[in-house]
Scaffold this active site. Structure first.
Site, short mmCIF file in Angstrom:
data_model
loop_
_atom_site.label_atom_id
_atom_site.label_comp_id
_atom_site.label_asym_id
_atom_site.label_seq_id
_atom_site.Cartn_x
_atom_site.Cartn_y
_atom_site.Cartn_z
N HIS A 22 34.92 -3.40 -52.15
CA HIS A 22 35.05 -3.86 -53.54
C HIS A 22 35.07 -5.37 -53.57
O HIS A 22 35.44 -6.04 -52.61
CB HIS A 22 36.36 -3.33 -54.15
CG HIS A 22 36.36 -1.85 -54.32
ND1 HIS A 22 35.95 -1.24 -55.47
CD2 HIS A 22 36.72 -0.86 -53.47
CE1 HIS A 22 36.05 0.06 -55.34
NE2 HIS A 22 36.52 0.33 -54.12
N ARG B 232 39.79 -5.38 -31.19
CA ARG B 232 39.39 -6.50 -30.32
C ARG B 232 39.00 -5.93 -28.97
O ARG B 232 39.33 -4.79 -28.63
CB ARG B 232 40.54 -7.50 -30.18
CG ARG B 232 41.78 -6.91 -29.56
CD ARG B 232 42.90 -7.92 -29.35
NE ARG B 232 44.08 -7.29 -28.82
CZ ARG B 232 44.23 -6.86 -27.57
NH1 ARG B 232 43.27 -6.99 -26.71
NH2 ARG B 232 45.36 -6.29 -27.18
#
Length: 195
Positions: free
Chosen positions: A118, A181
């Site tokens: 959004h 990560r």
């Protein structure tokens, strides 16, 4: 709006807003929910599951694809599955922007693929922005991971359970955490032979 027009629109990563697009998305969402409710509502043989997936995606499903229902999709027509793909139960496919699972992918329980985001500004919050998710060959995604829009995951990569993947993942790596990560580099047979 036709399906072909919509897919071209999303492939160009154009915003999804306005009455014509909204009406089309609502109609397609109703169809996807009808098919997934049928798929999730009772036992089906593996062949029946693939037939319902073909209805959901609008394209043939390889005979080597395995799915454990339930599955949830809010569009369906922009999901692309390679050979030997396995999808465990309770996965969510928000596929307006496109989701491609390469050959040999293994998808754990409760994985979310979210190809829409959004607008951040309050006045733009009802507009959604599509971007594809692409998994290469032999990608393993652990249970309850979330893959966000625009992410490409390279061949043989592993996404740890519960990870939230916000950026591309290199081939032959393991990622985990929130946001995900690098945790480990996977040594491949080619690298072993060259040492």
């Amino acid at each position: 709006m036709t399906l072909e027009e919509f897919l071209k629109h999303t492939a160009a990563r154009k915003p999804l807003c306005g009455p014509e697009i909204g009406e089309f998305m609502n109609r397609m969402s109703d169809e996807a929910r009808r098919i997934t409710c049928q798929l999730n509502g009772s036992y089906h043989t593996p062949d029946e599951i693939r037939e319902l997936l073909a209805q959901l995606t609008g394209q043939p499903i390889p005979a080597t694809v395995r799915l454990f229902p339930p599955i949830y999709a809010d569009f369906g027509k922009n999901i692309h599955l390679g050979e030997d793909v396995f999808i465990n139960d309770c996965c969510h496919f928000q596929d307006h922007g496109g989701i491609t699972l390469g050959d040999g992918c293994q998808i754990g329980h409760g994985v979310v693929f979210a190809t829409l985001n959004h607008g951040l500004a309050p006045q733009d919050r009802k507009t959604t922005y599509p971007a594809p998710i692409v998994l290469g060959r032999n990608v393993w995604v652990g249970a309850n991971a979330t893959i966000l829009q625009g992410v490409t995951i390279g061949d043989n990569a592993v996404v740890a359970a519960g990870a939230v993947v916000t950026k591309d993942v290199a081939a032959n790596t393991v990622v985990g955490g929130v946001p995900a990560r690098l945790i480990h580099v996977i040594e491949t047979d080619d690298e072993t032979q060259s040492k």
